[in-house]
Design an enzyme around this catalytic site. Structure first.
Site, PDB file in Angstrom:
ATOM      1  N   HIS A   1      37.352  66.092  55.154  1.00 23.64           N
ATOM      2  CA  HIS A   1      36.930  65.103  54.392  1.00 23.64           C
ATOM      3  C   HIS A   1      38.334  63.544  53.990  1.00 23.64           C
ATOM      4  O   HIS A   1      37.419  62.282  53.492  1.00 23.64           O
ATOM      5  CB  HIS A   1      37.761  65.816  52.615  1.00 23.64           C
ATOM      6  CG  HIS A   1      37.351  67.656  52.359  1.00 23.64           C
ATOM      7  ND1 HIS A   1      35.526  67.127  51.871  1.00 23.64           N
ATOM      8  CD2 HIS A   1      37.712  68.507  52.460  1.00 23.64           C
ATOM      9  CE1 HIS A   1      35.578  68.982  51.722  1.00 23.64           C
ATOM     10  NE2 HIS A   1      36.811  69.592  52.192  1.00 23.64           N
TER      11      HIS A   1
ATOM     12  N   CYS B   1      39.366  59.145  27.876  1.00 20.83           N
ATOM     13  CA  CYS B   1      38.690  58.064  26.317  1.00 20.83           C
ATOM     14  C   CYS B   1      37.597  58.947  25.676  1.00 20.83           C
ATOM     15  O   CYS B   1      37.645  60.239  25.555  1.00 20.83           O
ATOM     16  CB  CYS B   1      38.404  56.473  26.734  1.00 20.83           C
ATOM     17  SG  CYS B   1      36.840  57.181  27.792  1.00 20.83           S
TER      18      CYS B   1
ATOM     19  N   THR C   1      34.701  59.804  25.450  1.00 23.10           N
ATOM     20  CA  THR C   1      34.129  60.433  26.770  1.00 23.10           C
ATOM     21  C   THR C   1      34.380  60.014  28.472  1.00 23.10           C
ATOM     22  O   THR C   1      34.063  61.113  28.895  1.00 23.10           O
ATOM     23  CB  THR C   1      32.630  59.528  26.699  1.00 23.10           C
ATOM     24  OG1 THR C   1      32.350  58.497  27.569  1.00 23.10           O
ATOM     25  CG2 THR C   1      31.284  59.867  25.993  1.00 23.10           C
TER      26      THR C   1
ATOM     27  N   ASP D   1      42.434  55.527  24.994  1.00 18.40           N
ATOM     28  CA  ASP D   1      41.941  54.688  24.466  1.00 18.40           C
ATOM     29  C   ASP D   1      42.472  55.454  23.060  1.00 18.40           C
ATOM     30  O   ASP D   1      43.015  56.906  22.818  1.00 18.40           O
ATOM     31  CB  ASP D   1      40.596  54.187  24.007  1.00 18.40           C
ATOM     32  CG  ASP D   1      39.343  55.262  23.946  1.00 18.40           C
ATOM     33  OD1 ASP D   1      39.820  56.362  23.895  1.00 18.40           O
ATOM     34  OD2 ASP D   1      38.823  54.459  23.922  1.00 18.40           O
TER      35      ASP D   1
ATOM     36  N   HIS E   1      38.249  67.565  47.635  1.00 18.10           N
ATOM     37  CA  HIS E   1      37.172  67.605  48.521  1.00 18.10           C
ATOM     38  C   HIS E   1      37.618  66.134  48.506  1.00 18.10           C
ATOM     39  O   HIS E   1      37.226  65.169  49.697  1.00 18.10           O
ATOM     40  CB  HIS E   1      35.557  67.557  47.780  1.00 18.10           C
ATOM     41  CG  HIS E   1      35.671  69.096  47.956  1.00 18.10           C
ATOM     42  ND1 HIS E   1      33.866  69.140  49.124  1.00 18.10           N
ATOM     43  CD2 HIS E   1      35.974  70.042  48.551  1.00 18.10           C
ATOM     44  CE1 HIS E   1      33.781  70.401  48.715  1.00 18.10           C
ATOM     45  NE2 HIS E   1      35.471  70.615  48.852  1.00 18.10           N
TER      46      HIS E   1
HETATM   47  C1  RB5 Z   1      35.596  54.472  22.297  1.00 20.59           C
HETATM   48  O1  RB5 Z   1      34.677  54.281  20.645  1.00 20.59           O
HETATM   49  C2  RB5 Z   1      34.167  55.006  23.249  1.00 20.59           C
HETATM   50  O2  RB5 Z   1      33.737  54.345  23.553  1.00 20.59           O
HETATM   51  C3  RB5 Z   1      35.396  55.334  24.344  1.00 20.59           C
HETATM   52  O3  RB5 Z   1      36.436  55.948  23.966  1.00 20.59           O
HETATM   53  C4  RB5 Z   1      35.349  55.940  25.472  1.00 20.59           C
HETATM   54  O4  RB5 Z   1      33.735  56.541  24.831  1.00 20.59           O
HETATM   55  C5  RB5 Z   1      34.048  54.848  26.741  1.00 20.59           C
HETATM   56  O5  RB5 Z   1      33.387  55.155  26.973  1.00 20.59           O
END
Ligand code: RB5
Length: 145
Positions: A137, A69, A71, A11, A102
């Site tokens: 595994h 993304c 996080t 994203d 694994h």
């Molecule tokens: C985008 O602002 C953010 O929410 C997305 O990139 C991600 O971290 C969601 O899990």
């Protein structure tokens, strides 16, 4: 790990790291398919990119994926909703190696707002350079469905 192109998607929050890692993959001689997003300014929805990558793998034209993304959490939840996808969110190269060994993970997920570029490159190298360990595994991975 694979001769097919590596599917890559992010994203907007993962865009900057995606661009760095696309360059790194090219330097290493890997073929890639960039499924977007194609800029970091326009806010987009991470489930759309997790879905696009999962579908690219499930069509059979890619074996391996990289998702990013902010996080890494949202896009891994999205990808793992698809049968056949084992997406592993990793923050260090040991996790990335063990996700392959694994869990036979077929998608590496990174948090673009959390991880530095050099650690991200280490994760990618460990992920792509490690084969599934088979043995004990296999039964466990089969139970993942
Ligand atoms: C985008 O602002 C953010 O929410 C997305 O990139 C991600 O971290 C969601 O899990």
């Amino acid at each position: 790990m694979t001769a097919k192109p590596i599917a890559v998607a992010s994203d907007h929050a993962g865009f900057a790291l995606k661009q760095v890692l696309l360059g790194h993959l090219a330097d290493l001689g890997h073929k890639v398919t960039d499924l977007g997003t194609h800029n970091g300014e326009e806010s987009v929805d991470y489930p759309d990119f997790g879905k696009a990558l999962a579908e690219a793998i499930n069509r059979g034209d890619h074996d391996t994926g990289l998702l990013i993304c902010g996080t890494g959490i949202g896009i891994s939840i999205a990808a793992n909703r698809h049968p056949g996808i084992r997406a592993a969110l990793c923050h260090d190269s040991t996790s990335a190696k063990l996700a392959r060994e694994h869990n036979d993970a077929n998608v590496l997920v990174l948090g673009g707002r959390l991880i530095g570029t050099e650690v991200a490159k280490d994760c990618l190298g460990a992920f792509l350079g490690t084969d599934f360990g088979h043995g004990r595994h296999v039964r466990r991975v089969e139970k993942l469905g």
